[in-house]
Design an enzyme around this catalytic site. Structure first.
Site, PDB file in Angstrom:
ATOM      1  N   LYS A 304      10.829 -14.719 -44.200  1.00 13.28           N
ATOM      2  CA  LYS A 304       9.693 -15.006 -44.956  1.00 13.28           C
ATOM      3  C   LYS A 304      10.169 -16.197 -45.612  1.00 13.28           C
ATOM      4  O   LYS A 304      11.110 -16.525 -46.062  1.00 13.28           O
ATOM      5  CB  LYS A 304       9.467 -13.634 -45.975  1.00 13.28           C
ATOM      6  CG  LYS A 304       8.748 -12.520 -45.186  1.00 13.28           C
ATOM      7  CD  LYS A 304       8.478 -11.471 -46.331  1.00 13.28           C
ATOM      8  CE  LYS A 304       8.182 -10.095 -45.885  1.00 13.28           C
ATOM      9  NZ  LYS A 304       6.679 -10.332 -45.095  1.00 13.28           N
ATOM     10  N   GLU A 376       7.899  -5.157 -38.902  1.00 13.21           N
ATOM     11  CA  GLU A 376       8.874  -4.249 -39.003  1.00 13.21           C
ATOM     12  C   GLU A 376       8.350  -2.790 -39.191  1.00 13.21           C
ATOM     13  O   GLU A 376       8.536  -1.559 -38.868  1.00 13.21           O
ATOM     14  CB  GLU A 376      10.110  -4.097 -39.771  1.00 13.21           C
ATOM     15  CG  GLU A 376       9.963  -3.986 -41.193  1.00 13.21           C
ATOM     16  CD  GLU A 376       8.899  -4.703 -41.775  1.00 13.21           C
ATOM     17  OE1 GLU A 376       8.396  -4.059 -43.145  1.00 13.21           O
ATOM     18  OE2 GLU A 376       8.555  -5.949 -41.572  1.00 13.21           O
ATOM     19  N   ARG A 378       5.312  -1.330 -38.633  1.00 10.52           N
ATOM     20  CA  ARG A 378       4.757  -0.356 -37.612  1.00 10.52           C
ATOM     21  C   ARG A 378       6.026   0.056 -36.423  1.00 10.52           C
ATOM     22  O   ARG A 378       5.650   1.353 -35.843  1.00 10.52           O
ATOM     23  CB  ARG A 378       3.826  -1.320 -36.485  1.00 10.52           C
ATOM     24  CG  ARG A 378       4.670  -2.573 -35.931  1.00 10.52           C
ATOM     25  CD  ARG A 378       3.716  -3.564 -35.550  1.00 10.52           C
ATOM     26  NE  ARG A 378       2.994  -4.179 -36.755  1.00 10.52           N
ATOM     27  CZ  ARG A 378       2.209  -5.386 -36.547  1.00 10.52           C
ATOM     28  NH1 ARG A 378       1.835  -5.761 -35.235  1.00 10.52           N
ATOM     29  NH2 ARG A 378       1.860  -5.914 -37.572  1.00 10.52           N
TER      30      ARG A 378
END
Length: 548
Positions: A304, A376, A378
């Protein structure tokens, strides 16, 4: 406002001092007359105009006398805030109403009685704002005038106003005491204007759980690793007389939990699948609540940005909400089998991190091509719901997660997104959310149109969509659903709480009230039974179509 009769010697009185919202002990009581107050303490009254006008001085005389509040000032204040003429009530007012104050010792604040069809009748979000801005004195009473059905939502609103976590060094260590009670205006004629013992027990339990949930979410990962989260689960389990089942580290990989293992294997503290179970011999259904517990999300190798990473301590909000909800449900009594499944991991960057292009096998037996390590949540929940179906034999599986940024775009900052294979349960979620003020709104459920977004040439599916503009939040939920399996004929509900998990920089404790209200018909507590479904909801998905 007239000052006639206010001959009290103001020189003998002092303003109640401003106080903070931290280091606060909250207790709910049946009647404000039970509370020991001194003249320098304070009281905050909150309610809609139609409710406050029904609160007579005689209902509060003992408290007002202790606080040295003149009776005629109270009566004239209520008349001012709650006009008797209909035309005056129709005059536009601010959403948080009007307020009057007697030396900060008694603050009376009206809230708007208007609400749209997708909002909560309790206006609980306004209550939180009012409470936060009216903290006075070492000991404070908060009295809420409302209808009985709005009490749980209001209790949660008060609880989330007083967060537990802080690392501030200049805050006073002296504890404040806040006592909260209700006057139920829909029961004035019957005389049942105060909460029952059962309701007070509910308010205290749900407030404790909301604050626990928010504390876990507010705590930075350095202090809330997967090991620390497990400690929180163990504390709840000990209080309830239960023993958690834990699978962690390499054992996850050995037992086929490829999603949870791969997401968390790069972190210093190992990933874990933790299960709490409360079993009843006479249960009519088995329910599993599955929570995403990513204690920190760097995005993995698909890292990110700086701005995007700040706040990712909140990515465990689903698991925290499940823990708080489970604690409340079992503490108050729950007549069906209830499991809480926690998928705990830190999505870290390191030599052992899982990579884009990796293909991993989940507990469902399906293979997943990783195309985005930042998708990640899910992946770990795929393992969690598969376990709930295969091992726990759950009739109803609810997964809750801070899953997608797309949720905020779809349903906003106040409403969680709900995705389910049952139209009846979808309606039940929305109805329960309005009553408890953990609001939610449906996403489109159409696997035959959307699951192709995950098509892979080399595995059963990819873990991220090819077109982010095509119902991305719903697609993320469908990924989780796919790991329950096509032969599952039970009920599946997905709650994406990415936006409502926090309000500004503070967690809200979202999910505690929603799960307990949605399953209020299984609760042994009268307050949640009042909010629960009024009709029997199906245990089988009745919408499955066949190729006739």
């Amino acid at each position: 406002m007239s000052e006639t009769g206010l001959e009290t010697q103001v020189s003998d009185l002092t303003f109640a001092s401003k106080a903070g919202a931290l280091n606060v002990n909250i207790s709910f009581v049946k009647d404000v007359s039970e509370i020991q107050l001194a003249k320098n303490d304070s009281m905050l009254m909150i309610g809609k105009s139609k409710d406050l006008k029904l609160v007579q001085h005689s209902h509060l005389s003992s408290v007002l006398t202790k606080l040295q509040i003149p009776a005629n000032w109270y009566n004239e204040s209520i008349n001012y805030l709650c006009p008797q003429k209909k035309t005056d009530e129709d005059t536009p007012k601010p959403a948080n109403g009007n307020t009057v104050s007697w030396l900060n010792k008694l603050v009376i604040n009206t809230i708007s009685g208007k609400f749209s069809r997708n909002n909560t009748p309790s206006r609980a979000h306004l209550i939180s704002k009012i409470v936060k801005s009216n903290c006075f004195s070492e000991n404070q009473v908060i009295l809420i005038a409302c209808e009985r059905r709005n009490a749980v939502a209001s209790a949660c609103a008060v609880a989330r106003s007083f967060p537990l976590y802080t690392s501030k060094t200049n805050d006073s260590k002296k504890q404040r005491n806040v006592a909260v009670s209700f006057l139920f205006t829909d029961n004035l004629t019957s005389g049942s204007i105060n909460p029952t013992d059962d309701e007070v027990k509910c308010f205290n339990a749900v407030a404790e759980s909301v604050r626990l949930t928010a504390k876990i979410v507010d705590t930075p990962c350095a202090e809330m690793t997967t090991n620390n989260f497990l400690d929180e689960i163990k504390r709840v389990a000990k209080d309830l007389g239960l023993e958690p089942m834990v699978i962690e580290g390499e054992e996850l990989n050995n037992r086929g939990f490829g999603g949870l293992y791969n997401v968390g294997k790069a972190a210093l503290h190992p990933p874990k699948l933790v299960v709490l179970s409360n079993l009843k011999p006479q249960a009519k259904r088995t329910i599993a609540w599955v929570g995403k517990g990513i204690v920190y999300d760097t995005g993995g190798l698909c890292i990110k940005s700086r701005a995007g990473m700040c706040g990712m301590k909140q990515d465990c909000g689903g698991a925290a909400g499940v823990l708080g909800a489970f604690y409340t449900a079992v503490k108050l009594g729950f007549e069906d089998n209830l499991h809480a499944v926690f998928c705990l991991a830190e999505n870290a960057v390191g030599p052992n991190a899982y990579r884009p292009d990796d293909i991993i096998k989940l507990y469902s037996g399906k293979t997943v091509e990783i195309t985005n390590t930042d998708a990640e949540g899910r992946v770990v929940l795929g393992d969690g719901v598969a376990y709930a179906r295969k091992d726990l034999k759950a009739d109803i599986i609810v997964d809750m997660a801070t899953l997608t940024g797309a949720q905020g775009a779809a349903t906003g900052k106040y409403h969680a997104a709900v995705l389910t294979n049952s139209e009846k349960w979808e309606s039940a979620c929305v109805d329960a959310s309005k009553l408890c003020a953990d609001l939610c709104y449906p996403l489109v459920f159409s696997p035959e149109l959307h699951f192709s977004e995950f098509n892979s040439e080399v595995a059963d599916m990819k873990n991220s969509v090819s077109n982010p503009s095509n119902a991305a939040s719903a697609c993320a939920g469908l990924f989780i659903h796919s790991h329950i399996g096509p032969k599952y004929d039970g009920i599946w509900i997905h709650l994406d709480i990415a936006s409502p998990v926090s309000d500004g920089d503070r967690a809200t404790g979202f999910g505690v009230a929603l799960l307990n209200s949605l399953f209020g018909d299984s609760s042994l507590n009268s307050a949640f039974k009042l909010l629960g479904p009024t009709t029997t909801l199906p245990l089988k998905n009745e919408e499955t179509e066949s190729d006739d």
